[in-house]
Design an enzyme around this catalytic site. Structure first.
Site, PDB file in Angstrom:
ATOM      1  CB  SER A   1      -0.334   0.173   1.204  1.00 22.63           C
ATOM      2  OG  SER A   1       0.283   0.113   2.462  1.00 22.63           O
ATOM      3  CG  ASP A   2       1.017   5.589  -1.296  1.00 16.56           C
ATOM      4  OD1 ASP A   2       1.783   5.821  -0.767  1.00 16.56           O
ATOM      5  OD2 ASP A   2       0.951   6.956  -2.760  1.00 16.56           O
ATOM      6  CD1 TRP A   3       4.434   4.761   5.090  1.00 16.98           C
ATOM      7  CD2 TRP A   3       4.629   3.519   3.237  1.00 16.98           C
ATOM      8  NE1 TRP A   3       6.182   4.550   5.479  1.00 16.98           N
ATOM      9  CE2 TRP A   3       5.548   3.608   3.791  1.00 16.98           C
ATOM     10  CE3 TRP A   3       4.782   3.200   1.608  1.00 16.98           C
ATOM     11  CZ2 TRP A   3       6.005   1.677   2.901  1.00 16.98           C
ATOM     12  CZ3 TRP A   3       5.330   2.115   1.357  1.00 16.98           C
ATOM     13  CH2 TRP A   3       6.533   1.583   2.649  1.00 16.98           C
TER      14      TRP A   3
END
Length: 843
Positions: A229-231
């Site tokens: 995931s993106d953060w």
């Protein structure tokens, strides 16, 4: 991967069988901001992920552990040179190995749908073919050294406004032919080991839960790597777990953990789904050397035996080669700097050169005026997560003075000021009150007042991410004696979010709880509070800053800034014009900076900030030998472009900026770049797309007509078209082959013969576009189908082969289809200039 005994896949399966459900689930969330969990029982060590793509930050954003700063991705794409991109990828891998990084979070291959997107400098191009080719070469270079590349942000993250919540609405054909196309090309040709799911939704589903992670990514394209995931982008337990997201970052908190264990136990999420995710994570670990055999400790980063990857560009780059296996640090540094210097020149685009003003002859110069707000300061990179602390930087003024030596007088004035925000201090302006050493003192304290961390830092722009110290603390205190020559009134303040108390010699300057809803934006684009304070001219001023933050915070960041008073604007401008009028040549360096072009915010205008346009016009009026150097990562407006002698676009060109610029201006290197996106003449054209959501969504109503395709469809003329660039010689297209038919099961190849008609050796990017005037399928007026680089001595001819992939002729209609009939192949210098053409017939 084979599952023969001892193979990486056999290691993965063996490790998987030895993990119980709780330990499997634990692996699927990060152990901290940048690390995954270790599992010593199966020989799995923690893996370190780090931001890229124009440098490798490492685990900490710390000026005491600086990084090589590469040209920004738009500059790399402007080279149109996959071989160069691959070598820069190898440099990134060498940096990653030096910093103990297993996974580089890059490249970014989202498209330039709108020039307003704040992160365009971090992406390659408005064209999917060019983005895919440069991205694949970068991935190949990174992974050749056993470091994973992470292709991001899949998909539709083509702007920053409301990126956490916006729904991007893309038609199926545009998704396949345009926005997903760079990802597909990279997956199929470079086999990346990781891919990042974007924050945004596409067609109603957030990307961390999107079916697009299954089809086409894993199924049709055959991606077998890790999806991270993106953060903070993973938002649900079941939705993300039932999809193809594998790793939720950062940790240790997140939507999985105990909630996912309960969902598995209740039967809402099958254990097979968890096993598939753990298998992908273990496969990544095996590839980067983080997974040992049974009973073994995992080897160090880079020590694994990754699968061999296809090398699409085996020929050596003629300018420079990075040798990552040199025997001494000095040799490595020399090779690295040579590569970065050559890369900056290869991506620089000369868009105007009236009467062949450039290159200058050093022997004919006695005085050169180097002017503009970006002349002395090296604006080498954009803002946000792509930012690193450089080992060294050379600005335009430094580079020209070094290149011209004592025989030419180089004068300087900024002319105008453009920075409305506070500027960080460095170690030359601060003294530690404790030791007297250059820098500032930083102390973290726990809730009971005990000291957690005490350190000397060298800059007042500070950031800690998932650091043990901040996890145990709730306050940080900064103290420094600040030396500002001449004293007088200065603007002093802080940029950050949270509770701040700032004093100067015990006078309170800021005492406020500064709120920011979005924690990431509070770090990337923090609000400021400042006041004017008079500094004594003959002694330092003691600054003290106290910042309070929640216990257990994952991130703490702020800037302590001191800004000297500006000279009157008219006085600054008059001085610059006077220097220009008395010079043999004027070099005006204008542009943006890392605050205007940054992750987390889109631009609201393409105009240069401040009075830079006026500066250019005033200088050009008194000196016809005026060269304007544009130092921005993406397009800006150039309303004076026909009034100056030359215009050179240098992007954010990395740490060797000044030296590369001097090489170009003095003719030691040719500006080799061609535009990877269209540069508009103004902001009135209908071809410009908005980055502003309406009712929470952005509809990609332009469909296939992104970038130059949209300009052509509307009959609009930009300032400079996609693919444009001049170089230092001229070319004539002599002949083109007529292949007649598109092969049934392969790509078409067109031979093009060119002659260098100038007086200098040169390189030229030959571009091929497809077009079809009569078609049963709705198409753009033209689209890029292939490109290659020609090189020749003065007066010499050369023949190059243009490969036109079969896919370039296809359109998406519930599968890839090729419409029978004739396609026109337009060959030339840009999306607008096609001196020769041929036809191909598809069966």
């Amino acid at each position: 991967m084979e599952r023969t005994p001892g193979s990486p896949e056999a290691l993965v399966e063996h490790a998987l069988t030895r993990l119980d459900t709780d330990r499997k689930i634990r692996l699927l969330t990060g152990s901290g901001f940048w690390r995954t969990h270790a599992e010593p029982a199966v020989g799995l060590r923690s893996m370190l992920l780090s931001d890229g793509p124009a440098g490798v930050r490492g685990e900490r954003y710390d000026e005491r552990d600086p990084s090589a700063v590469l040209p920004c991705p738009t500059a790399v794409a402007a080279s149109w040179d996959p071989a160069l991109a691959r070598r820069l990828g190898r440099l990134l891998a060498a940096e990653a190995r030096r910093k103990g990084v297993d996974v580089v979070l890059g490249p970014t291959v989202n498209l330039h749908r709108t020039p307003y997107a704040g992160r365009n400098f971090e992406c390659y191009s408005e064209d999917p073919l060019l983005s895919g080719a440069i991205g694949a070469a970068t991935v190949s270079g990174i992974q050749s050294a056993g470091v994973a590349a992470t292709v991001k942000h899949y998909v539709g993250n083509d702007f920053e406004t409301d990126r956490f919540t916006v729904d991007v609405r893309i038609g199926e054909r545009a998704l396949r032919e345009v926005y997903a196309a760079p990802f597909e090309h990279i997956v199929r040709t470079a086999a990346p080991w990781a891919l990042m799911a974007a924050y945004n939704s596409v067609n109603g589903t957030t990307m961390t839960e999107s079916p697009l992670l299954d089809e086409p990514l894993r199924g049709e394209w055959g991606f077998d790597g890790l999806v991270v995931s993106d953060w903070f982008a993973a938002r649900s337990t079941e939705g993300a777990a039932l999809g193809s997201l594998d790793l939720a970052m950062p940790g240790p908190l997140g939507p999985w953990g105990e909630a996912l264990a309960a969902a598995v136990e209740d039967g809402r999420v099958p254990l097979d789904a968890v096993d598939a995710k753990v298998r992908n994570l273990l496969r990544l670990a095996a590839r980067v050397g983080a997974l040992g055999g049974p009973g073994e400790d995992a080897p160090a980063v880079g020590a694994g035996d990754p699968e061999p990857q296809a090398d699409p560009d085996p020929e050596p780059h003629p300018e420079a080669e990075l040798d990552t296996d040199t025997d001494t640090d000095t040799d490595t540094d020399t090779d690295e700097r040579a590569l970065l210097r050559a890369a900056a020149a290869s991506g620089a685009v000369l868009v105007r050169n009236h009467d062949a003003l450039l290159p200058f002859s050093a022997g004919q110069l006695r005085r050169v005026a180097v002017l503009g707000p970006n002349a002395a300061a090296a604006r080498v990179q954009g803002g946000g997560s792509a930012t690193v602390h450089p080992r060294q930087t050379a600005g335009p003024l430094d580079g020209l003075r070094a290149a011209l030596g004592d025989t030419v007088e180089v004068t300087h004035a900024p002319g105008v000021r453009t920075r409305p925000r506070l500027r960080a201090l460095d170690h030359r302006q601060m003294t530690d009150p404790v030791t007297g050493a250059p820098g500032l003192r930083v102390r973290f304290h726990a809730a009971d007042g005990s000291l957690v961390l005490d350190e000397l830092r060298l800059t007042s722009r500070l950031l800690w991410l998932s650091d043990t110290a901040i996890e145990k603390a709730c306050t940080v205190e900064v103290e420094a004696d600040v030396h500002m020559p001449g004293g007088g009134p200065h603007r002093i303040g802080v940029a950050g979010s949270g509770r701040f108390l700032l004093t100067a010699d015990d006078a309170v300057l800021v005492d406020e709880d500064i709120a920011k809803d979005d924690p990431l934006s509070g770090i990337l684009h923090p609000p400021e509070r400042s006041t004017t304070h008079v500094l004594a001219p003959d002694r330092p001023t003691r600054l003290r800053l106290r910042h309070e933050f929640p216990a257990g915070a994952l991130a703490v960041g702020f800037l302590l800034g001191v800004e000297a008073p500006d000279s009157p604007a008219d006085e600054e401008l008059r001085r610059a014009v006077a220097l220009a009028s008395d010079a043999d040549a004027a070099v005006v360096v204008v542009g943006t900076d890392e605050q205007l072009e940054s992750e987390g915010v889109d631009r609201t205008t393409l105009a240069l900030p401040g009075a830079q346009d006026e500066l250019v016009r005033r200088v050009a009026a008194v000196n016809p030998r005026t060269v304007v150097v544009v130092n921005s990562g993406a397009p800006v407006l150039l309303p004076w472009r026909s009034e100056v002698g030359a215009v050179l676009l240098t992007w954010f060109p990395g740490q060797e900026y000044g030296h590369a610029l001097a090489d170009i201006l003095l003719g030691r290197s040719e500006p080799g770049g061609r535009l990877p996106m269209t540069w508009p003449a103004d902001e009135a054209s209908p071809a410009l797309r908005s980055a502003t959501p309406v009712d929470g969504a952005v509809a990609y109503g332009d469909d296939l007509d992104i970038g130059y395709r949209g300009w052509a469809a509307g009959g609009h003329r930009p300032a400079y078209p996609f693919g444009h660039g001049l170089g230092y010689t001229t070319w004539e297209y002599v002949a083109v082959s007529d292949p007649a038919d598109l092969p049934v099961d392969g790509d078409a190849v067109v031979a093009v013969t060119l002659r260098n008609t100038g007086t200098r050796h040169g390189r030229h990017t030959v571009q091929a576009y497809l077009s079809r005037e009569v078609s049963g399928v709705d198409r753009p007026p033209l689209w890029l189908a292939g490109f290659t680089i020609a090189e020749a001595a003065p007066g010499a001819e050369t023949t190059v082969s243009l490969r036109l992939p079969r896919r370039a002729f296809a359109h998406w209609a519930e599968g890839w289809q090729i419409e029978p009939g004739r396609f026109t192949v337009l060959i030339g210098d840009s999306a607008e200039v096609h001196p020769v053409r041929t036809e191909l017939r598809a069966g």
